[in-house]
Design a protein around this motif. Structure first.
Motif, PDB file in Angstrom:
ATOM      1  N   TRP A 435       0.843  -1.194   0.000  1.00  0.00           N
ATOM      2  CA  TRP A 435       0.000   0.000   0.000  1.00  0.00           C
ATOM      3  C   TRP A 435       0.878   1.243   0.000  1.00  0.00           C
ATOM      4  CZ3 TRP A 435      -5.297   0.416  -0.259  1.00  0.00           C
ATOM      5  CH2 TRP A 435      -5.838   1.676   0.009  1.00  0.00           C
ATOM      6  N   ASP A 436       0.862   2.003  -1.105  1.00  0.00           N
ATOM      7  CA  ASP A 436       1.579   3.275  -1.163  1.00  0.00           C
ATOM      8  C   ASP A 436       0.762   4.319  -0.417  1.00  0.00           C
ATOM      9  OD1 ASP A 436       4.023   2.975  -2.420  1.00  0.00           O
ATOM     10  OD2 ASP A 436       3.149   2.956  -4.415  1.00  0.00           O
ATOM     11  N   LYS A 437       1.118   4.544   0.829  1.00  0.00           N
ATOM     12  CA  LYS A 437       0.332   5.431   1.679  1.00  0.00           C
ATOM     13  C   LYS A 437       0.473   6.890   1.233  1.00  0.00           C
ATOM     14  CE  LYS A 437      -0.318   6.879   6.448  1.00  0.00           C
ATOM     15  NZ  LYS A 437      -0.283   8.297   6.075  1.00  0.00           N
ATOM     16  N   THR A 438      -0.633   7.612   1.234  1.00  0.00           N
ATOM     17  CA  THR A 438      -0.632   9.033   0.917  1.00  0.00           C
ATOM     18  C   THR A 438      -0.384   9.829   2.191  1.00  0.00           C
ATOM     19  OG1 THR A 438      -2.243   8.655  -0.847  1.00  0.00           O
ATOM     20  CG2 THR A 438      -1.954  10.920  -0.085  1.00  0.00           C
ATOM     21  N   LYS A 439       0.593  10.699   2.158  1.00  0.00           N
ATOM     22  CA  LYS A 439       0.896  11.520   3.331  1.00  0.00           C
ATOM     23  C   LYS A 439      -0.010  12.733   3.361  1.00  0.00           C
ATOM     24  CE  LYS A 439       5.771  10.132   3.488  1.00  0.00           C
ATOM     25  NZ  LYS A 439       7.174  10.607   3.458  1.00  0.00           N
ATOM     26  N   HIS A 440      -0.260  13.220   4.573  1.00  0.00           N
ATOM     27  CA  HIS A 440      -1.159  14.355   4.753  1.00  0.00           C
ATOM     28  C   HIS A 440      -0.512  15.396   5.660  1.00  0.00           C
ATOM     29  CE1 HIS A 440      -3.986  10.790   4.256  1.00  0.00           C
ATOM     30  NE2 HIS A 440      -4.141  11.492   3.159  1.00  0.00           N
ATOM     31  N   GLY A 441      -1.072  16.602   5.615  1.00  0.00           N
ATOM     32  CA  GLY A 441      -0.610  17.650   6.514  1.00  0.00           C
ATOM     33  C   GLY A 441       0.835  18.028   6.283  1.00  0.00           C
ATOM     34  N   ALA A 442       1.542  18.314   7.364  1.00  0.00           N
ATOM     35  CA  ALA A 442       2.929  18.760   7.269  1.00  0.00           C
ATOM     36  C   ALA A 442       3.828  17.711   6.624  1.00  0.00           C
ATOM     37  CB  ALA A 442       3.448  19.121   8.663  1.00  0.00           C
ATOM     38  N   GLU A 443       3.521  16.421   6.828  1.00  0.00           N
ATOM     39  CA  GLU A 443       4.356  15.364   6.263  1.00  0.00           C
ATOM     40  C   GLU A 443       4.316  15.338   4.742  1.00  0.00           C
ATOM     41  OE1 GLU A 443       3.368  11.605   7.846  1.00  0.00           O
ATOM     42  OE2 GLU A 443       4.063  12.054   9.882  1.00  0.00           O
ATOM     43  N   ALA A 444       3.262  15.863   4.151  1.00  0.00           N
ATOM     44  CA  ALA A 444       3.112  15.837   2.699  1.00  0.00           C
ATOM     45  C   ALA A 444       3.794  17.016   2.023  1.00  0.00           C
ATOM     46  CB  ALA A 444       1.632  15.830   2.327  1.00  0.00           C
ATOM     47  N   ARG A 445       4.369  17.931   2.802  1.00  0.00           N
ATOM     48  CA  ARG A 445       4.915  19.156   2.247  1.00  0.00           C
ATOM     49  C   ARG A 445       6.398  19.292   2.526  1.00  0.00           C
ATOM     50  NH1 ARG A 445      -0.254  19.305   3.326  1.00  0.00           N
ATOM     51  NH2 ARG A 445      -1.625  20.652   2.113  1.00  0.00           N
ATOM     52  N   PRO A 446       7.096  20.100   1.711  1.00  0.00           N
ATOM     53  CA  PRO A 446       8.519  20.354   1.992  1.00  0.00           C
ATOM     54  C   PRO A 446       8.694  20.980   3.372  1.00  0.00           C
ATOM     55  CG  PRO A 446       7.914  21.112  -0.213  1.00  0.00           C
ATOM     56  CD  PRO A 446       6.634  20.747   0.483  1.00  0.00           C
ATOM     57  N   ARG A 447       9.910  20.960   3.859  1.00  0.00           N
ATOM     58  CA  ARG A 447      10.162  21.422   5.223  1.00  0.00           C
ATOM     59  C   ARG A 447       9.845  22.887   5.426  1.00  0.00           C
ATOM     60  NH1 ARG A 447      15.767  18.477   7.253  1.00  0.00           N
ATOM     61  NH2 ARG A 447      14.971  16.340   7.168  1.00  0.00           N
ATOM     62  N   ARG A 448       9.849  23.675   4.350  1.00  0.00           N
ATOM     63  CA  ARG A 448       9.577  25.103   4.515  1.00  0.00           C
ATOM     64  C   ARG A 448       8.163  25.345   5.044  1.00  0.00           C
ATOM     65  NH1 ARG A 448       6.793  26.880  -0.148  1.00  0.00           N
ATOM     66  NH2 ARG A 448       6.766  25.328  -1.828  1.00  0.00           N
ATOM     67  N   PHE A 449       7.267  24.334   4.880  1.00  0.00           N
ATOM     68  CA  PHE A 449       5.903  24.491   5.390  1.00  0.00           C
ATOM     69  C   PHE A 449       5.799  24.112   6.861  1.00  0.00           C
ATOM     70  CE2 PHE A 449       4.914  24.390   0.897  1.00  0.00           C
ATOM     71  CZ  PHE A 449       3.935  25.363   0.828  1.00  0.00           C
ATOM     72  N   ALA A 450       6.895  23.667   7.433  1.00  0.00           N
ATOM     73  CA  ALA A 450       6.858  23.289   8.849  1.00  0.00           C
ATOM     74  C   ALA A 450       6.908  24.500   9.768  1.00  0.00           C
ATOM     75  CB  ALA A 450       8.026  22.351   9.179  1.00  0.00           C
ATOM     76  N   THR A 451       7.093  25.710   9.191  1.00  0.00           N
ATOM     77  CA  THR A 451       7.119  26.912   9.996  1.00  0.00           C
ATOM     78  C   THR A 451       5.722  27.241  10.491  1.00  0.00           C
ATOM     79  OG1 THR A 451       6.733  28.312   8.080  1.00  0.00           O
ATOM     80  CG2 THR A 451       9.025  27.771   8.596  1.00  0.00           C
ATOM     81  N   ALA A 452       5.674  28.180  11.434  1.00  0.00           N
ATOM     82  CA  ALA A 452       4.370  28.582  11.967  1.00  0.00           C
ATOM     83  C   ALA A 452       3.494  29.176  10.876  1.00  0.00           C
ATOM     84  CB  ALA A 452       4.571  29.598  13.104  1.00  0.00           C
ATOM     85  N   GLU A 453       4.119  29.946   9.948  1.00  0.00           N
ATOM     86  CA  GLU A 453       3.347  30.547   8.859  1.00  0.00           C
ATOM     87  C   GLU A 453       2.748  29.473   7.957  1.00  0.00           C
ATOM     88  OE1 GLU A 453       4.038  33.614   5.087  1.00  0.00           O
ATOM     89  OE2 GLU A 453       5.634  33.206   6.542  1.00  0.00           O
TER      90      GLU A 453
END
Length: 469
Positions: A435-453
């Motif tokens: 099963w190729d799991k689909t990531k969601h939220g912060a895990e699905a995005r590059p690290r630059r989205f891990a900021t508060a903004e």
């Protein structure tokens, strides 16, 4: 649990993908692709093959255009009855794996459903070794009522395995499947219940439309949102017009649990268990229908995540076609002529459309090099125009102006499915039940989205969805 896992194989092994399915079909696609590429460099006459494949692609687009001409399904005019207190117990079943970050928003969304809290049987099916998700759920036991079914390790680690293992423990008269990132409209259960109350006795499932909320986040998420609009606003209503077969989506399915158990539940080895289940319902004389109340979903924001998800869908549709074509005569008798047509259209106008368009494009290039550019140019223009028309019809029904620009990029979007196609073929050969799991939220995005903004930006859909409702 072991008995539940093998229930479908015991009922009818031919319906199960436990015996690897799809390799013949995948080989046929691969050989045709390789032959099409080789034909560009070899002095081989591929005129007959080229026009056969190009005609098939054109026919699929004609079907899509036909769905644009159908009137939009009307909201049921049945009078609203005061039946408070008569609601049945309703199971909500959610399979979670490595979704600790989604637990809070999911529980908040489910808590807003318009249904008596004492009559909601909320069940989470979690892998026994997924300690983070289990901890996130246990942390919220004091605020919400739910049960956890621990899925033992062993066998395929797939969503349908988790659902099938949990099915014997579900207490509801009806059962709904949601995913971790889902935000269903509050009235969805009531609309589903009305559909069952007013529908025929053999109505097994109703499907809610899925709407991508983050279409402004990236180019691929915008195209994905348009893809969903085409599928749920045009293709599925068209298939319902043709027959009782409906290739279900993986979430927001509302089942009559009696019928669900009668057909054997989910196939743990099929990675698009939803489409397979829809085919089994139709083969056994049960019907499916659509409702209007939506579920808002997060679309893959990156190309890599989208390829993984789309590759799983293509793989599963190849598996499903192959499983049910094990007995082609019986399939034809059970579905009937229009049912068989809907089955083939439903599983080829979706993700498998990529294979057909890829091969037809290669052969079209070959015909151009052979000096038949006029005919090929006409075909290319007609295909591009028909796709744009289909996209615009879907946008009109969806209502979001942000999707208009995506209509003109549909040919490019179809080309982007080629990597997913070859990933699916690779999976079918080497790991058919991974099963190729689909990531969601912060895990699905590059690290630059891990900021508060970035985290704030990802919370915006809650406001957007509230405005839509």
């Amino acid at each position: 649990m072991a008995k539940a896992l093998c229930r479908l194989a015991h009922l009818d092994p031919r319906f199960s993908a436990a015996k690897p399915a799809g390799r013949i079909f995948a080989t046929l696609i691969l050989v045709t692709c390789c032959w099409s590429v080789a034909a560009l460099f070899l002095l081989v006459d591929t005129t007959a093959l080229a026009w056969a494949v190009m005609t098939l692609a054109l026919c699929l687009n004609v079907f899509r255009l036909w769905t644009c001409c159908l009137p939009e399904p009307r909201v049921s005019a049945c009078p609203q009855m005061n039946i408070n207190g008569a609601e049945p117990v309703w199971t909500i079943l959610v399979a979670l794996y490595q979704e600790a970050g989604s637990v809070g928003s999911l529980l908040n969304a489910l808590d807003k459903l318009d249904w008596p809290k004492e009559k909601i049987d909320l069940v989470f099916a979690c892998e026994a070794d997924d300690s983070e998700t289990l901890a996130a759920l246990n942390l919220r036991r004091h605020s919400y009522r739910f049960r956890i079914i621990a899925i033992p390790t062993g066998g395929p680690r797939t969503k349908p395995k988790a659902l099938q293992t949990a099915l014997p423990f579900c207490r509801g008269r009806y059962l709904t499947v949601y995913d971790a990132e889902d935000l269903p409209a509050s009235g969805q259960l009531r609309e589903a219940w009305r559909a069952f109350r007013n529908g025929p006795a053999n109505l097994a499932v109703v499907q809610a439309p899925l709407v991508i909320w983050n279409e402004r986040e990236s180019w691929i998420s915008r195209q994905f949102a348009l893809d969903y609009a085409i599928w749920f606003r045009l293709i599925l209503p068209g298939l319902v017009r043709l027959s009782h077969f409906l290739p279900l989506g993986g979430t927001s399915n509302h089942f009559d649990i009696t019928h669900l158990r009668a057909v054997g539940g989910w196939d743990p080895f099929n990675v698009t268990e939803d489409a397979d289940l829809g085919a089994r319902f139709a083969r056994l004389g049960l019907t499916a229908n659509l409702i209007r109340s939506p579920t808002y979903e997060e679309g893959a924001p990156t190309f890599a995540g989208w390829v993984r998800q789309r590759g799983r869908w293509i793989q599963g549709h190849i598996q499903t076609v192959s499983v049910h074509l094990r007995t082609p005569g019986r399939l034809t008798i059970q579905l009937g002529g229009f049912g068989l047509l809907a089955f083939l259209l439903g599983l080829t106008t979706g993700p498998l459309n990529a294979a057909i368009l890829f091969v037809s494009a290669l052969l079209a290039i070959g015909q151009t090099l052979a000096g038949q550019s006029d005919q090929v140019l006409l075909w290319v223009l007609s295909m591009a125009l028909s796709q744009a028309v289909v996209g615009m019809a879907a946008v009109l029904r969806d209502g979001r102006n942000s999707l208009w620009i995506a209509c003109f990029a549909l040919p490019l979007y179809q080309a982007c499915q080629v990597p997913a196609l070859f990933r699916a073929i690779w999976r079918i050969y080497l790991s058919p039940s991974i099963w190729d799991k689909t990531k969601h939220g912060a895990e699905a995005r590059p690290r630059r989205f891990a900021t508060a903004e970035g985290q704030h930006a990802m919370s915006e859909p809650q406001t957007w969805i509230g405005q839509q409702l």
